[in-house]
Design a protein around this motif. Structure first.
Motif, PDB file in Angstrom:
ATOM      1  N   THR A 107     -13.434 -13.365  -9.526  1.00  0.00           N
ATOM      2  CA  THR A 107     -12.841 -12.098  -9.103  1.00  0.00           C
ATOM      3  C   THR A 107     -11.329 -12.163  -9.247  1.00  0.00           C
ATOM      4  O   THR A 107     -10.687 -13.088  -8.740  1.00  0.00           O
ATOM      5  CB  THR A 107     -13.190 -11.778  -7.640  1.00  0.00           C
ATOM      6  N   VAL A 108     -10.764 -11.203  -9.953  1.00  0.00           N
ATOM      7  CA  VAL A 108      -9.310 -11.078 -10.096  1.00  0.00           C
ATOM      8  C   VAL A 108      -8.839 -10.071  -9.067  1.00  0.00           C
ATOM      9  O   VAL A 108      -9.125  -8.879  -9.187  1.00  0.00           O
ATOM     10  CB  VAL A 108      -8.922 -10.618 -11.514  1.00  0.00           C
ATOM     11  N   ARG A 109      -8.131 -10.536  -8.065  1.00  0.00           N
ATOM     12  CA  ARG A 109      -7.748  -9.647  -6.961  1.00  0.00           C
ATOM     13  C   ARG A 109      -6.422  -8.956  -7.246  1.00  0.00           C
ATOM     14  O   ARG A 109      -5.501  -8.937  -6.446  1.00  0.00           O
ATOM     15  CB  ARG A 109      -7.707 -10.433  -5.652  1.00  0.00           C
ATOM     16  N   MET A 110      -6.352  -8.399  -8.448  1.00  0.00           N
ATOM     17  CA  MET A 110      -5.206  -7.597  -8.871  1.00  0.00           C
ATOM     18  C   MET A 110      -5.730  -6.452  -9.720  1.00  0.00           C
ATOM     19  O   MET A 110      -6.721  -6.614 -10.432  1.00  0.00           O
ATOM     20  CB  MET A 110      -4.229  -8.435  -9.714  1.00  0.00           C
ATOM     21  N   ASN A 111      -5.065  -5.304  -9.641  1.00  0.00           N
ATOM     22  CA  ASN A 111      -5.413  -4.239 -10.569  1.00  0.00           C
ATOM     23  C   ASN A 111      -4.786  -4.560 -11.925  1.00  0.00           C
ATOM     24  O   ASN A 111      -4.067  -5.548 -12.076  1.00  0.00           O
ATOM     25  CB  ASN A 111      -4.986  -2.861 -10.039  1.00  0.00           C
ATOM     26  N   ARG A 112      -5.042  -3.717 -12.926  1.00  0.00           N
ATOM     27  CA  ARG A 112      -4.572  -4.027 -14.280  1.00  0.00           C
ATOM     28  C   ARG A 112      -3.048  -4.068 -14.369  1.00  0.00           C
ATOM     29  O   ARG A 112      -2.478  -4.901 -15.079  1.00  0.00           O
ATOM     30  CB  ARG A 112      -5.142  -3.012 -15.273  1.00  0.00           C
ATOM     31  N   GLU A 113      -2.387  -3.183 -13.672  1.00  0.00           N
ATOM     32  CA  GLU A 113      -0.923  -3.183 -13.690  1.00  0.00           C
ATOM     33  C   GLU A 113      -0.387  -4.487 -13.089  1.00  0.00           C
ATOM     34  O   GLU A 113       0.542  -5.100 -13.627  1.00  0.00           O
ATOM     35  CB  GLU A 113      -0.380  -1.976 -12.920  1.00  0.00           C
ATOM     36  N   GLN A 114      -0.966  -4.894 -11.985  1.00  0.00           N
ATOM     37  CA  GLN A 114      -0.525  -6.128 -11.339  1.00  0.00           C
ATOM     38  C   GLN A 114      -0.834  -7.347 -12.196  1.00  0.00           C
ATOM     39  O   GLN A 114      -0.019  -8.273 -12.273  1.00  0.00           O
ATOM     40  CB  GLN A 114      -1.188  -6.257  -9.969  1.00  0.00           C
ATOM     41  N   LEU A 115      -1.996  -7.354 -12.840  1.00  0.00           N
ATOM     42  CA  LEU A 115      -2.341  -8.476 -13.708  1.00  0.00           C
ATOM     43  C   LEU A 115      -1.365  -8.567 -14.878  1.00  0.00           C
ATOM     44  O   LEU A 115      -0.947  -9.662 -15.275  1.00  0.00           O
ATOM     45  CB  LEU A 115      -3.778  -8.325 -14.218  1.00  0.00           C
ATOM     46  N   ALA A 116      -0.985  -7.409 -15.411  1.00  0.00           N
ATOM     47  CA  ALA A 116       0.005  -7.385 -16.491  1.00  0.00           C
ATOM     48  C   ALA A 116       1.338  -7.951 -16.008  1.00  0.00           C
ATOM     49  O   ALA A 116       2.003  -8.722 -16.719  1.00  0.00           O
ATOM     50  CB  ALA A 116       0.188  -5.951 -17.006  1.00  0.00           C
ATOM     51  N   GLN A 117       1.729  -7.589 -14.782  1.00  0.00           N
ATOM     52  CA  GLN A 117       2.974  -8.113 -14.213  1.00  0.00           C
ATOM     53  C   GLN A 117       2.882  -9.623 -13.984  1.00  0.00           C
ATOM     54  O   GLN A 117       3.852 -10.348 -14.185  1.00  0.00           O
ATOM     55  CB  GLN A 117       3.286  -7.387 -12.898  1.00  0.00           C
ATOM     56  N   PHE A 118       1.720 -10.080 -13.587  1.00  0.00           N
ATOM     57  CA  PHE A 118       1.506 -11.520 -13.361  1.00  0.00           C
ATOM     58  C   PHE A 118       1.603 -12.297 -14.673  1.00  0.00           C
ATOM     59  O   PHE A 118       2.179 -13.389 -14.721  1.00  0.00           O
ATOM     60  CB  PHE A 118       0.138 -11.739 -12.723  1.00  0.00           C
ATOM     61  N   LEU A 119       1.058 -11.716 -15.740  1.00  0.00           N
ATOM     62  CA  LEU A 119       1.057 -12.384 -17.048  1.00  0.00           C
ATOM     63  C   LEU A 119       2.326 -12.103 -17.843  1.00  0.00           C
ATOM     64  O   LEU A 119       2.495 -12.625 -18.953  1.00  0.00           O
ATOM     65  CB  LEU A 119      -0.165 -11.938 -17.854  1.00  0.00           C
ATOM     66  N   CYS A 120       3.206 -11.247 -17.275  1.00  0.00           N
ATOM     67  CA  CYS A 120       4.474 -10.879 -17.929  1.00  0.00           C
ATOM     68  C   CYS A 120       4.227 -10.201 -19.279  1.00  0.00           C
ATOM     69  O   CYS A 120       4.824 -10.572 -20.304  1.00  0.00           O
ATOM     70  CB  CYS A 120       5.370 -12.105 -18.100  1.00  0.00           C
ATOM     71  N   VAL A 121       3.328  -9.216 -19.277  1.00  0.00           N
ATOM     72  CA  VAL A 121       3.011  -8.478 -20.499  1.00  0.00           C
ATOM     73  C   VAL A 121       2.939  -6.988 -20.186  1.00  0.00           C
ATOM     74  O   VAL A 121       2.965  -6.581 -19.027  1.00  0.00           O
ATOM     75  CB  VAL A 121       1.656  -8.947 -21.102  1.00  0.00           C
ATOM     76  N   ASN A 122       2.818  -6.195 -21.237  1.00  0.00           N
ATOM     77  CA  ASN A 122       2.688  -4.752 -21.093  1.00  0.00           C
ATOM     78  C   ASN A 122       1.267  -4.383 -20.679  1.00  0.00           C
ATOM     79  O   ASN A 122       0.309  -4.963 -21.179  1.00  0.00           O
ATOM     80  CB  ASN A 122       3.044  -4.082 -22.427  1.00  0.00           C
ATOM     81  N   ARG A 123       1.137  -3.408 -19.775  1.00  0.00           N
ATOM     82  CA  ARG A 123      -0.189  -3.046 -19.285  1.00  0.00           C
ATOM     83  C   ARG A 123      -1.106  -2.538 -20.398  1.00  0.00           C
ATOM     84  O   ARG A 123      -2.289  -2.891 -20.463  1.00  0.00           O
ATOM     85  CB  ARG A 123      -0.064  -1.983 -18.191  1.00  0.00           C
ATOM     86  N   SER A 124      -0.576  -1.698 -21.272  1.00  0.00           N
ATOM     87  CA  SER A 124      -1.394  -1.158 -22.360  1.00  0.00           C
ATOM     88  C   SER A 124      -1.876  -2.268 -23.277  1.00  0.00           C
ATOM     89  O   SER A 124      -3.038  -2.276 -23.712  1.00  0.00           O
ATOM     90  CB  SER A 124      -0.592  -0.129 -23.160  1.00  0.00           C
ATOM     91  N   ALA A 125      -0.975  -3.214 -23.568  1.00  0.00           N
ATOM     92  CA  ALA A 125      -1.342  -4.346 -24.422  1.00  0.00           C
ATOM     93  C   ALA A 125      -2.435  -5.171 -23.764  1.00  0.00           C
ATOM     94  O   ALA A 125      -3.374  -5.630 -24.421  1.00  0.00           O
ATOM     95  CB  ALA A 125      -0.119  -5.209 -24.698  1.00  0.00           C
ATOM     96  N   LEU A 126      -2.330  -5.349 -22.451  1.00  0.00           N
ATOM     97  CA  LEU A 126      -3.348  -6.111 -21.720  1.00  0.00           C
ATOM     98  C   LEU A 126      -4.696  -5.409 -21.780  1.00  0.00           C
ATOM     99  O   LEU A 126      -5.722  -6.044 -22.070  1.00  0.00           O
ATOM    100  CB  LEU A 126      -2.918  -6.286 -20.256  1.00  0.00           C
ATOM    101  N   SER A 127      -4.715  -4.111 -21.521  1.00  0.00           N
ATOM    102  CA  SER A 127      -5.971  -3.355 -21.544  1.00  0.00           C
ATOM    103  C   SER A 127      -6.619  -3.403 -22.921  1.00  0.00           C
ATOM    104  O   SER A 127      -7.842  -3.578 -23.043  1.00  0.00           O
ATOM    105  CB  SER A 127      -5.716  -1.901 -21.132  1.00  0.00           C
TER     106      SER A 127
END
Length: 221
Positions: free
Chosen positions: A171-191
């Motif tokens: 379970t990743v206890r972050m939404n997509r925006e937060q996960l992108a911030q955690f990985l230091c990447v763009n949200r759209s690129a992550l999705s």
């Protein structure tokens, strides 16, 4: 004795005899508080004189830069300890914000009460082990960000969660925006990358639940 179980599970009493748990607990200054989603527990610059245990929910630490960019440093799940590095430091000044990621209950253990306890030497020994565990966790974060490719960062992160959980599905206890911030990447690129990886049969996910379908030794494109 309301928070005894949380303190035991944090590892603070690991070096004590079980027969000493109650006496040691009674000598510590321990409190608790509930927080709502998005509520700040500590702001950057606050003095932290206690270490914290996530009894329920999750907490994220994040750094906001002058340009408005936000970077999530870490996420602390139930049973995790946070704020310890600052609480034992000379300055005790928080370097970033600690924010409740969801409805959470936090237990606070006063460092001053630990130092005044007859069990101080033993408790401090346990704190050293807890600090080491936190350092290992930060080492994993460095390992993730050392990967240049987004796909590689995602896979390393999921493998870290998998190793911790001892299960294929995590379970990743972050939404997509937060996960992108955690990985230091763009949200759209992550999705987009997550969708590609799912289509290629590398991972599967539904909401916050992720499953690694390919073993670690199989390289992804």
């Amino acid at each position: 004795m309301q928070y005894l179980e949380s303190v035991i599970e944090s590892g603070l009493f690991d070096e004590l005899k079980k027969t000493d748990y109650i006496e040691a607990f009674q000598q510590l200054k321990i409190s608790g508080r509930s927080y709502g989603p998005g509520e700040t527990i500590f702001f950057e610059g606050d003095i932290i004189d206690k270490f914290c245990i996530v009894k329920k929910g999750s907490v994220r630490s994040e750094k906001t830069y002058l340009n408005g960019e936000v970077h999530i440093v870490d996420v602390f799940d139930e049973g995790s300890v946070f704020g310890l590095a600052f609480a034992v430091s000379k300055s005790r000044i928080a370097a970033f914000d600690f924010i409740s990621n969801e409805a959470s209950e936090i237990v606070f253990v006063s460092m001053h009460s630990i130092r005044k306890s007859p069990y101080a030497e033993t408790l401090n020994s346990a704190l050293n082990y807890m600090m080491a565990d936190n350092n290992i966790k930060m080492g994993h974060k460095i390992e993730i960000l050392a990967e240049r490719g987004l796909r590689e960062r995602i896979m390393v992160y999921l493998h870290v969660l998998q190793a911790k959980a001892g299960a294929d599905t995590v379970t990743v206890r972050m939404n997509r925006e937060q996960l992108a911030q955690f990985l230091c990447v763009n949200r759209s690129a992550l999705s987009n990358e997550l969708s590609k990886m799912k289509k290629e049969g590398i991972i599967d996910f539904k909401g916050s639940s992720f499953t690694i379908l390919k073993k670690k030794d199989k390289k992804t494109k």
